[in-house]
Design an enzyme around this catalytic site. Structure first.
Site, PDB file in Angstrom:
ATOM      1  N   LYS A  53      -8.333  -1.402  -3.844  1.00  0.00           N
ATOM      2  CA  LYS A  53      -7.500  -0.543  -2.839  1.00  0.00           C
ATOM      3  C   LYS A  53      -7.277   0.828  -3.280  1.00  0.00           C
ATOM      4  CE  LYS A  53      -5.808  -4.942  -1.292  1.00  0.00           C
ATOM      5  NZ  LYS A  53      -4.467  -5.867  -1.262  1.00  0.00           N
ATOM      6  N   GLN A  97       1.360  -6.432  -3.745  1.00  0.00           N
ATOM      7  CA  GLN A  97       0.040  -7.347  -3.990  1.00  0.00           C
ATOM      8  C   GLN A  97       0.606  -8.789  -4.152  1.00  0.00           C
ATOM      9  OE1 GLN A  97      -3.357  -6.405  -3.730  1.00  0.00           O
ATOM     10  NE2 GLN A  97      -3.375  -8.635  -3.662  1.00  0.00           N
ATOM     11  N   ASP A 120       0.386  -3.943   5.681  1.00  0.00           N
ATOM     12  CA  ASP A 120      -0.277  -5.117   5.640  1.00  0.00           C
ATOM     13  C   ASP A 120      -0.096  -6.009   6.614  1.00  0.00           C
ATOM     14  OD1 ASP A 120      -2.055  -5.448   3.298  1.00  0.00           O
ATOM     15  OD2 ASP A 120      -0.551  -5.992   1.856  1.00  0.00           O
TER      16      ASP A 120
END
Ligand code: NAD
Length: 291
Positions: A53, A97, A120
């Site tokens: 990422k 994460q 997200d």
């Protein structure tokens, strides 16, 4: 018949070059897009995802901030960092994460991220907005699948779509996006009685399970579009150590009309959509500031 391969890597490159142009235009207006990534612990898969990422950001001209915490960190420490990042006007996207260690309540953490920076798309408000077909940050993997279907010219209105998997990050939002796009959607999962009965009716089949080669050629309607979200590392047999999807590529290829490979299919699109969400967030911030 041999299925057409839907090349996620090529599409991701094309979309990422557009994202880089948008990021450069924002930077020129004084609003450099910025993504903050928080990693708790050192799970090997999570570490690789976070690294990819951050690298993806660098290549697209997006600033990234990475925060690493030890696996035994107190949840309050992470929550305090989230509050600080929420209040920082130079940060446009925040992601934590997953999975998190057991001392964390995952939903509480996800909901501590500002809805406007939830790139997200896991915050309950963004999930609710998606279910109401309102503007929302869309979870990156199913969003990437929709882009692949669109670029491959797959008709969605009235299509029979079957999604295998009902997770919050892939299966459920995937089913919602396909429903919103006009498909008739069936969601299968671990308690589904006769999986093949459902998959054989699918014009579009999305497999998001985490079981290597679960979907075989005899489960596919001839000409169907097969999207393989699964990423599994094989542990034995001649292919030990290699990655494979939830779809048995070799037996499905002669039956399907189109198929995504693993690797090189859905995977590259996931981070691409994260970068796009970050740029969208920065564009909104620039508009708010009148830049
Ligand atoms: P998950 O474990 O949260 O969910 C798996 C789902 O599969 C569950 O809903 C379960 O009910 C269902 N399931 C399990 N066994 C089944 C069976 N035998 N028949 C039918 N359904 C069954 O997993 P997830 O987070 O949704 O991820 C699914 C897969 O996608 C994993 O391989 C993961 O690594 C991969 N993934 C890939 C990307 C990407 O970028 N390509 C992103 C996220 C996840």
């Amino acid at each position: 018949m041999t299925a057409r391969i839907i090349d996620g890597k090529a599409l991701a490159e094309q979309v990422r070059s557009q994202i880089a142009q948008r990021a450069a235009a924002l930077a020129a207006r004084g609003e450099q897009p910025c993504l903050a990534v928080l990693l708790v612990g050192a799970d090997p898969a999570s570490t690789v995802y976070v690294r990819n990422k951050v690298t993806g950001c660098e290549k697209a001209g997006i600033r990234s901030l990475r925060f690493d915490f030890p696996a035994n960190v107190a949840p309050e420490v992470v929550m305090a960092k989230l509050a600080e990042l929420n209040a920082d006007p130079t940060v446009h996207g925040i992601l934590v994460q997953l999975p998190l260690p057991p001392q964390f309540n995952e939903s509480e953490v996800l909901e501590a991220i500002s809805v406007d920076k939830d790139v997200d798309g896991f915050h309950a408000e963004n999930v609710g907005r998606l279910s109401q077909s309102r503007e929302a940050f869309i979870p990156c993997t199913p969003h990437g699948v929709m882009k692949m279907l669109e670029s491959a010219g797959v008709p969605l209105v009235g299509a029979e779509a079957v999604v295998i998997g009902r997770s919050n990050i892939v299966g459920k939002p995937m089913a919602m996006l396909l429903t919103n796009a006009g498909a008739t959607v069936t969601v299968c999962h671990s308690k589904t009685r006769d999986l093949a009965f459902h998959t054989r009716r699918a014009d579009i089949l999305v497999a998001a399970v985490g079981k290597p080669r679960l979907v075989t050629g005899d489960m596919i309607k001839p000409g169907a579009v097969v999207i393989d979200v699964g990423i599994n590392r094989l542990t034995d047999g001649p292919d030990a150590g290699k990655l494979c999807g939830d779809v048995d590529f070799d037996s499905v290829l002669p039956v399907a009309g189109a198929i995504t490979p693993v690797p090189g299919g859905v995977g590259p699109m996931t981070i691409t959509m994260l970068l796009e969400n970050t740029v969208i967030s920065a564009e909104r911030a620039a508009r708010r500031k009148g830049l």
